[in-house]
Design a protein around this motif. Sequence first.
Motif, PDB file in Angstrom:
ATOM      1  N   ARG A  73       6.950 114.205  64.370  1.00 18.03           N
ATOM      2  CA  ARG A  73       6.592 113.291  63.275  1.00 18.03           C
ATOM      3  C   ARG A  73       6.409 114.055  61.964  1.00 18.03           C
ATOM      4  O   ARG A  73       6.734 113.555  60.881  1.00 18.03           O
ATOM      5  N   THR A  74       5.922 115.284  62.057  1.00 15.67           N
ATOM      6  CA  THR A  74       5.742 116.098  60.848  1.00 15.67           C
ATOM      7  C   THR A  74       7.083 116.400  60.198  1.00 15.67           C
ATOM      8  O   THR A  74       7.244 116.297  58.979  1.00 15.67           O
ATOM      9  N   ARG A  75       8.062 116.775  61.018  1.00 14.16           N
ATOM     10  CA  ARG A  75       9.396 117.038  60.465  1.00 14.16           C
ATOM     11  C   ARG A  75       9.978 115.767  59.847  1.00 14.16           C
ATOM     12  O   ARG A  75      10.596 115.821  58.772  1.00 14.16           O
ATOM     13  N   PHE A 106       8.363 115.160  56.604  1.00 13.45           N
ATOM     14  CA  PHE A 106       8.851 116.140  55.628  1.00 13.45           C
ATOM     15  C   PHE A 106      10.205 115.710  55.071  1.00 13.45           C
ATOM     16  O   PHE A 106      10.423 115.698  53.843  1.00 13.45           O
ATOM     17  N   VAL A 107      11.123 115.333  55.958  1.00 13.74           N
ATOM     18  CA  VAL A 107      12.463 114.921  55.526  1.00 13.74           C
ATOM     19  C   VAL A 107      12.388 113.618  54.739  1.00 13.74           C
ATOM     20  O   VAL A 107      13.105 113.436  53.733  1.00 13.74           O
ATOM     21  N   ALA A 108      11.531 112.690  55.166  1.00 14.57           N
ATOM     22  CA  ALA A 108      11.413 111.423  54.450  1.00 14.57           C
ATOM     23  C   ALA A 108      10.964 111.649  53.012  1.00 14.57           C
ATOM     24  O   ALA A 108      11.469 111.011  52.074  1.00 14.57           O
ATOM     25  N   GLU A 109       9.999 112.571  52.817  1.00 14.70           N
ATOM     26  CA  GLU A 109       9.531 112.869  51.460  1.00 14.70           C
ATOM     27  C   GLU A 109      10.625 113.541  50.635  1.00 14.70           C
ATOM     28  O   GLU A 109      10.782 113.255  49.444  1.00 14.70           O
ATOM     29  N   GLY A 118       6.245 128.664  48.315  1.00 14.05           N
ATOM     30  CA  GLY A 118       6.073 129.588  49.432  1.00 14.05           C
ATOM     31  C   GLY A 118       4.800 129.407  50.224  1.00 14.05           C
ATOM     32  O   GLY A 118       4.818 129.333  51.465  1.00 14.05           O
ATOM     33  N   GLY A 119       3.638 129.299  49.557  1.00 15.12           N
ATOM     34  CA  GLY A 119       2.369 129.211  50.258  1.00 15.12           C
ATOM     35  C   GLY A 119       2.228 127.965  51.116  1.00 15.12           C
ATOM     36  O   GLY A 119       2.062 128.054  52.348  1.00 15.12           O
ATOM     37  N   PRO A 120       2.302 126.772  50.527  1.00 13.18           N
ATOM     38  CA  PRO A 120       2.201 125.546  51.336  1.00 13.18           C
ATOM     39  C   PRO A 120       3.278 125.449  52.409  1.00 13.18           C
ATOM     40  O   PRO A 120       3.011 124.987  53.524  1.00 13.18           O
ATOM     41  N   ALA A 164       6.348 117.221  49.687  1.00 11.84           N
ATOM     42  CA  ALA A 164       6.565 117.026  51.111  1.00 11.84           C
ATOM     43  C   ALA A 164       5.566 117.829  51.941  1.00 11.84           C
ATOM     44  O   ALA A 164       5.025 117.336  52.945  1.00 11.84           O
ATOM     45  N   CYS A 165       5.299 119.066  51.513  1.00 13.97           N
ATOM     46  CA  CYS A 165       4.309 119.886  52.225  1.00 13.97           C
ATOM     47  C   CYS A 165       2.916 119.246  52.142  1.00 13.97           C
ATOM     48  O   CYS A 165       2.157 119.252  53.120  1.00 13.97           O
ATOM     49  N   LYS A 166       2.591 118.701  50.981  1.00 17.67           N
ATOM     50  CA  LYS A 166       1.294 118.047  50.807  1.00 17.67           C
ATOM     51  C   LYS A 166       1.178 116.832  51.720  1.00 17.67           C
ATOM     52  O   LYS A 166       0.127 116.601  52.353  1.00 17.67           O
ATOM     53  N   ALA A 167       2.236 116.033  51.816  1.00 18.54           N
ATOM     54  CA  ALA A 167       2.207 114.854  52.672  1.00 18.54           C
ATOM     55  C   ALA A 167       2.094 115.244  54.142  1.00 18.54           C
ATOM     56  O   ALA A 167       1.362 114.602  54.920  1.00 18.54           O
ATOM     57  N   CYS A 168       2.790 116.276  54.555  1.00 20.40           N
ATOM     58  CA  CYS A 168       2.711 116.726  55.945  1.00 20.40           C
ATOM     59  C   CYS A 168       1.330 117.282  56.267  1.00 20.40           C
ATOM     60  O   CYS A 168       0.808 117.092  57.384  1.00 20.40           O
ATOM     61  N   ASP A 169       0.740 117.981  55.314  1.00 22.48           N
ATOM     62  CA  ASP A 169      -0.613 118.495  55.521  1.00 22.48           C
ATOM     63  C   ASP A 169      -1.593 117.345  55.736  1.00 22.48           C
ATOM     64  O   ASP A 169      -2.472 117.403  56.611  1.00 22.48           O
TER      65      ASP A 169
END
Length: 791
Positions: A14-16, A19-22, A127-129, A193-198
């Motif tokens: 679901r995370t992937r 990520f792709v959806a965002e 890079g960090g997120p 996308a990283c923020k939404a997955c987090d």
Amino acid sequence: MASQAPSDHALARRTRERFVAEMCRGLGELGAAVKERLTEALEQVSSVREMQERRDAWTLFQSHGRAWEEGTASAWRRAAQAVGAPPVAARPAAAGGDLQLELVGDEAVENKIQASRLALALRERAGGPLAELCVGVQHLERREELPEHDVLRPEALMLLLVEQWTVAGLQRSSLPLVMDTLQRHLAGDMLQACKACDALLRAAGVQPDADLRQRVRLTQMAGPGAAPAAARSAPAPVPSSSGWMATAIGAAAAAPGPAPRGAAPAAQPAGGGEGGAAGEAPLSPLARARRRAQGVLGQLRRVLSEQAGHFFEPTAKQEISPTLADAIRRSRHVVFDSDLLLGDTEPAGTGGYTQANVVRAAAVLREHSNELKRKAATDSEKATIEIVALMFQSILAEERIPAAIRVWFARLQLPVLRVALAEPEFFGTLNHPARQLIDRMGSCVLGFDARAIGGSALEAEIRRVVQVIEQYPETGRRVFQLVYDEFQKFLSRYLTEKGAASKVVSVAQQVEQKETLAIQYTIELRNLLQDMPVREEVREFLFKVWAEVLAMAAVRKGPQDEETVALKRSAADLVWAASAKPNRADRTRVIQSLPQLLQRLRQGMTLLGLASPVQEGHIKRISDTLADAFMSKTEAIPQARIDQMAQRLANLEDFVSDDSMGDLALDADSIELMLGIDASSIDVIPDAGARPGDAMLDWARELQVGHWFTLDHNQKVSQVQLAWRSERRQLYLFASMDGRSTLIQIKRVAAYLQAGLLIPQEEEALTLRATRQALEKLDANPERLLAVPAG
């Protein structure tokens, strides 16, 4: 992370998907930004060819851009679903070993390198997120590292985007035009996308812990020097009879000589020695430099053939012994993952590396070269390792190159060594892309000190080039050729995009385009009127005045601008009006249209900058001719012929060619006319009757953008850099460190070279000088070529 979810693998899937959806959510805005960038490029004044290419790119994106967005979204979603399944056990090795070979086409390699450029920018900005997200998913799935094609890897995600670009029908050659736009927007989308997955992971009860934060820091510390799995496993190229490899080999065979003091090779005049054989003209400086370079390369070939017991065949391919190939791979990681050469460990506040870093880099590389010689299986491999090591020792000792750049050059030693081992052509010509790249980068930084180069766009580009090569070490000359072409394009922008140089280049391009189009329009008008009964007064006006007007309008307004089209139509209207009018309807039509026609003729001559008395003289002669036509004292021209002429004039650019190119009428007044302001800050040096020899003209045509020269003009001596040359190499722009520009026509450039008023600062190319110095050391100590130091 401490997971409380019932199914960690389902959560990772679901995370992937999230990520792709965002990422897909931002594709519409990305497409709009790309379209805007292509529109901006379309409006920029450039050469006729480049403007046509930009029009083609803009037109294609208008019709295929949406398909690219949809194709990319579909490819990303499919990839997310394919990777989201739990990992399965590894397949058993195929019978006969686990070595699997596959052919990789040029297009696949180019796609990977373009994707790598995008991925590097995304890793820098997100890079960090992104690293924290990747480590978290690895933990959920109990993986040591993410799969090669995981959508969470920027390289895999960007490769799909680049592949869909061509699948949608867009040209790969237009990607560089929008690369900056893609990097900027995709980086923002990836952060979101990283923020939404987090947020998704935290909502599922997954919280970061100290151990995972440490793994994230270690991942980030690996930096650009640690190539991703996709790059590490990129297969080596295979011999091909097509594509750029064959082209490069053919070019090298046709012109194996070197560049003289910063110039590229040209045809060598006949002659038996430095001064030519008896009864022959002396060799030009260009030919003499080529002959000296051929001597250096010939000596190198003899050393490889005699002392290493290796018959030198420039076009042959060689297999690197497995033990040595493995040692090179391991040495690469040891050297470039160390604190000494890792790009992220530059001394803070010092503007980059210092001379001390260069000395340490040279020592580390010497040590690893000795280690590689101990692993070599043949004398040929030992000799190649030693010669490349000596060449880079010479390059790193070149104090005219800033220390920060020399450390980046040090990182190229192992990729260059791999190319030299596999492709003996590296030692046989200066046109090998690995040599050309180092020569071009070195020549461009000779005029800068550490303070000027530190933090500049030029240093950043050199760093990017080196990192791309490091990511694809097995790709060999292909990656060197690609980044060399990219560096050439970057250099043309970098040297002319700021300050007065940008405006001067724009004007110089317009001057050359205007003069070229005027010549071409004149030829086409002559062809159109060849068998038409047109009075001489009208012919002379069209050939000598109106062709110039059409050229000026095409450059300033664009060939299909409404005003330009009206001026083209005026030529056909004038021809019709000057033909006999035997019937009342035609005479009535002439009377009604004459005021507007004369107004457009004055408008065009005003655009050309003709003074009022000159304009009135032309108008009087034309009016007299029209009066004779009104009285049927001229011959009649069928209306169909007039319509045919008008149609061809409307699309004249489709019929003109670059075959005929005369001398440009360049002076300060023409620059001011095109620029519209005072051009006192520009030194304009026209041909002014200069008659240099053909050999000097050949030399002038081969001067390379970015090279430095000493210019002696009107008793003022200054250090200048060749910042730009026009597409047809008629105009050359030299920029000095004080911001002043000098625009010189080609014949005067050749004359200045001949008289010693324009002197290249490089006596020979960087890699040629390094080769010569390596041979001098081997001549003094021949035993070191094959000597293997004790471990």
